[in-house]
Design a protein around this motif. Structure first.
Motif, short mmCIF file in Angstrom:
data_model
loop_
_atom_site.label_atom_id
_atom_site.label_comp_id
_atom_site.label_asym_id
_atom_site.label_seq_id
_atom_site.Cartn_x
_atom_site.Cartn_y
_atom_site.Cartn_z
N PHE A 178 0.83 -1.20 0.00
CA PHE A 178 0.00 0.00 0.00
C PHE A 178 0.87 1.26 0.00
CE2 PHE A 178 -2.61 3.29 2.08
CZ PHE A 178 -3.73 3.26 1.24
N GLY A 179 1.94 1.22 0.78
CA GLY A 179 2.83 2.37 0.83
C GLY A 179 3.54 2.62 -0.48
N GLY A 180 3.96 1.54 -1.14
CA GLY A 180 4.70 1.68 -2.38
C GLY A 180 3.84 2.00 -3.59
N THR A 181 2.53 1.77 -3.48
CA THR A 181 1.64 2.02 -4.62
C THR A 181 0.77 3.25 -4.41
OG1 THR A 181 0.05 0.44 -3.68
CG2 THR A 181 1.57 -0.39 -5.35
N GLU A 182 0.04 3.31 -3.30
CA GLU A 182 -0.91 4.38 -3.08
C GLU A 182 -0.29 5.60 -2.38
OE1 GLU A 182 -3.95 4.31 -4.29
OE2 GLU A 182 -3.56 2.32 -5.11
N LEU A 183 0.76 5.38 -1.59
CA LEU A 183 1.33 6.48 -0.81
C LEU A 183 2.65 6.99 -1.35
CD1 LEU A 183 0.65 5.12 2.80
CD2 LEU A 183 -0.79 6.64 1.45
N TYR A 184 3.16 6.36 -2.39
CA TYR A 184 4.51 6.71 -2.86
C TYR A 184 4.60 8.18 -3.25
CZ TYR A 184 8.82 6.88 -5.49
OH TYR A 184 10.07 7.23 -5.93
N ALA A 185 5.69 8.81 -2.84
CA ALA A 185 5.96 10.21 -3.18
C ALA A 185 7.42 10.33 -3.62
CB ALA A 185 5.69 11.12 -1.98
N GLU A 186 7.65 11.12 -4.65
CA GLU A 186 9.01 11.35 -5.12
C GLU A 186 9.84 12.03 -4.03
OE1 GLU A 186 10.32 10.36 -7.88
OE2 GLU A 186 8.54 9.69 -8.98
N SER A 187 11.11 11.76 -4.05
CA SER A 187 12.01 12.41 -3.10
C SER A 187 11.99 13.91 -3.32
CB SER A 187 13.43 11.88 -3.28
OG SER A 187 13.49 10.50 -3.02
N ALA A 188 11.79 14.65 -2.24
CA ALA A 188 11.69 16.11 -2.33
C ALA A 188 11.88 16.70 -0.94
CB ALA A 188 10.34 16.52 -2.91
N PRO A 189 12.20 17.99 -0.86
CA PRO A 189 12.29 18.64 0.45
C PRO A 189 10.93 18.63 1.16
CG PRO A 189 13.32 19.98 -1.27
CD PRO A 189 12.57 18.89 -1.97
#
Length: 350
Positions: A178-189
């Motif tokens: 679930f975290g890797g599909t629905e919650l994934y966010a690109e690395s950013a500040p």
């Protein structure tokens, strides 16, 4: 600040690799679980054969002339003779047990490898952004599952506990998926509100407490299953499922000892969060939805430990409180962060 996209990509690859390793470990643990069911059945058959020998000796002593005066021992002897036909020899039983333990050992080794790769994913995510990887829900799930797996792998060292792996790996894999599909966010500040030295202190404390709480809650679930299907008296499908599990006393002990760590750790995390809130918002406590549910979770863990030490509540009643605390913590993680609007709503975003 700039983001190192190469390290970020390596972190994503490590995350995917850890997921695959855990999935393979789950498959091996299920094979081990099935083999342990066979070992237990074989052991109990051998025990019945041993009882038959004692019954036979007793019958012979009661009826030295062999005229059938043994009374009610005939049925027991006949049942035990049926068991003797399927009983394994000492060598066959040892081979069967060794085969099962081999699968358990492979599972344990694979889990250790998965934990290592999992931690590498967390570290690379932090290096890629030059901050602690606590900036969004994807990173939080990544960290709390790493804490859970690392702590569980340390706790589950004894061979008798390895049968618990399917019950632990399944929810961890669900969280990671679930975290890797629905919650994934690109690395950013992170957003300005999270640019504080309190971020790693507060979130790491809460993550560790939550990780131990997951272990405690699952142990209570298995405890309820075990008291419903007592050791040696299992019946039906759920009896077969519960058969390899440790005794209810051991499962309850694991849940209780884990909760003893969870309660003060979560409490410390709440206090640290209040100090950070005073620095960021000018007040220690404001009954924000996340603050409120976090406090309720802590109260439930305190209630569980109190009930566990109170006569009349030491059975399944206390275990239900622990499971409710776990459910509340999961509700806080997803529903409060993603649905309810509050000062912590940014937790699901970069």
């Amino acid at each position: 600040m700039p983001v190192n996209q190469t390290l970020s990509n390596f972190s994503d690859t490590a995350f995917q690799t850890a997921f695959v390793i855990y999935l393979l470990a789950l498959v091996l643990s299920l094979v081990y679980y099935g083999k342990m069911q066979g070992v237990i059945d074989a052991r109990r058959t051998r025990e019945r054969v041993g009882e038959k020998e004692l019954v036979t000796v007793g019958a012979g002593a009661d009826d030295p002339d062999g005229r059938g005066g043994g009374g009610g021992t005939d049925g027991a002897v006949e049942d035990a003779e049926d068991a003797e036909d399927t009983a394994l020899t000492d060598e066959e039983f040892a081979d069967k047990e060794a085969s099962a333990n081999k699968w358990g050992g492979m599972t344990q080794s694979l889990v250790w490898l998965g934990v290592l790769v999992h931690v590498v994913s967390v570290v690379l995510r932090g290096l890629a952004t030059e901050r602690f990887p606590f900036g969004n829900l994807y990173e939080y799930v990544l960290v709390i599952t790493a804490f859970t797996m690392a702590a569980t792998t340390v706790v589950i060292q004894r061979r008798e506990w390895r049968v618990v792996w399917p019950w632990l790996l399944t929810p961890i894999l669900a969280l990671l998926f679930f975290g890797g599909t629905e919650l994934y966010a690109e690395s950013a500040p992170v957003v300005p509100a999270l640019q504080s030295n309190w971020l790693p202190i507060h979130v790491s404390t809460v993550s560790f407490g939550g990780a131990i709480g997951i272990l405690s809650g699952i142990a209570s679930l298995l405890y309820l299953l075990r008291i419903w299907q007592p050791k040696g008296k299992e019946r039906g499908f759920f009896g077969a499922v519960a058969k390899p599990l440790p005794s209810a006393k051991k499962l309850d002990g694991l849940a209780y000892k884990s909760a003893i760590v969870t309660l003060p750790t979560l409490g410390l995390g709440i206090v640290l969060g209040a100090i950070w809130a005073e620095a960021a918002w000018g007040r220690y406590w404001g009954w924000d939805p996340k603050e409120t549910v976090s406090f309720i979770t802590w109260i439930l863990y305190a209630a569980y430990l109190h009930a566990r030490a109170t006569a009349g509540w030491r059975d399944h009643k206390a275990a239900w409180i622990n499971i409710l605390a776990l459910a509340t913590m999961i509700f806080n993680l997803f529903f409060i962060n993603m649905v309810v609007s509050g000062l912590h709503s940014y937790a699901g975003l970069n």
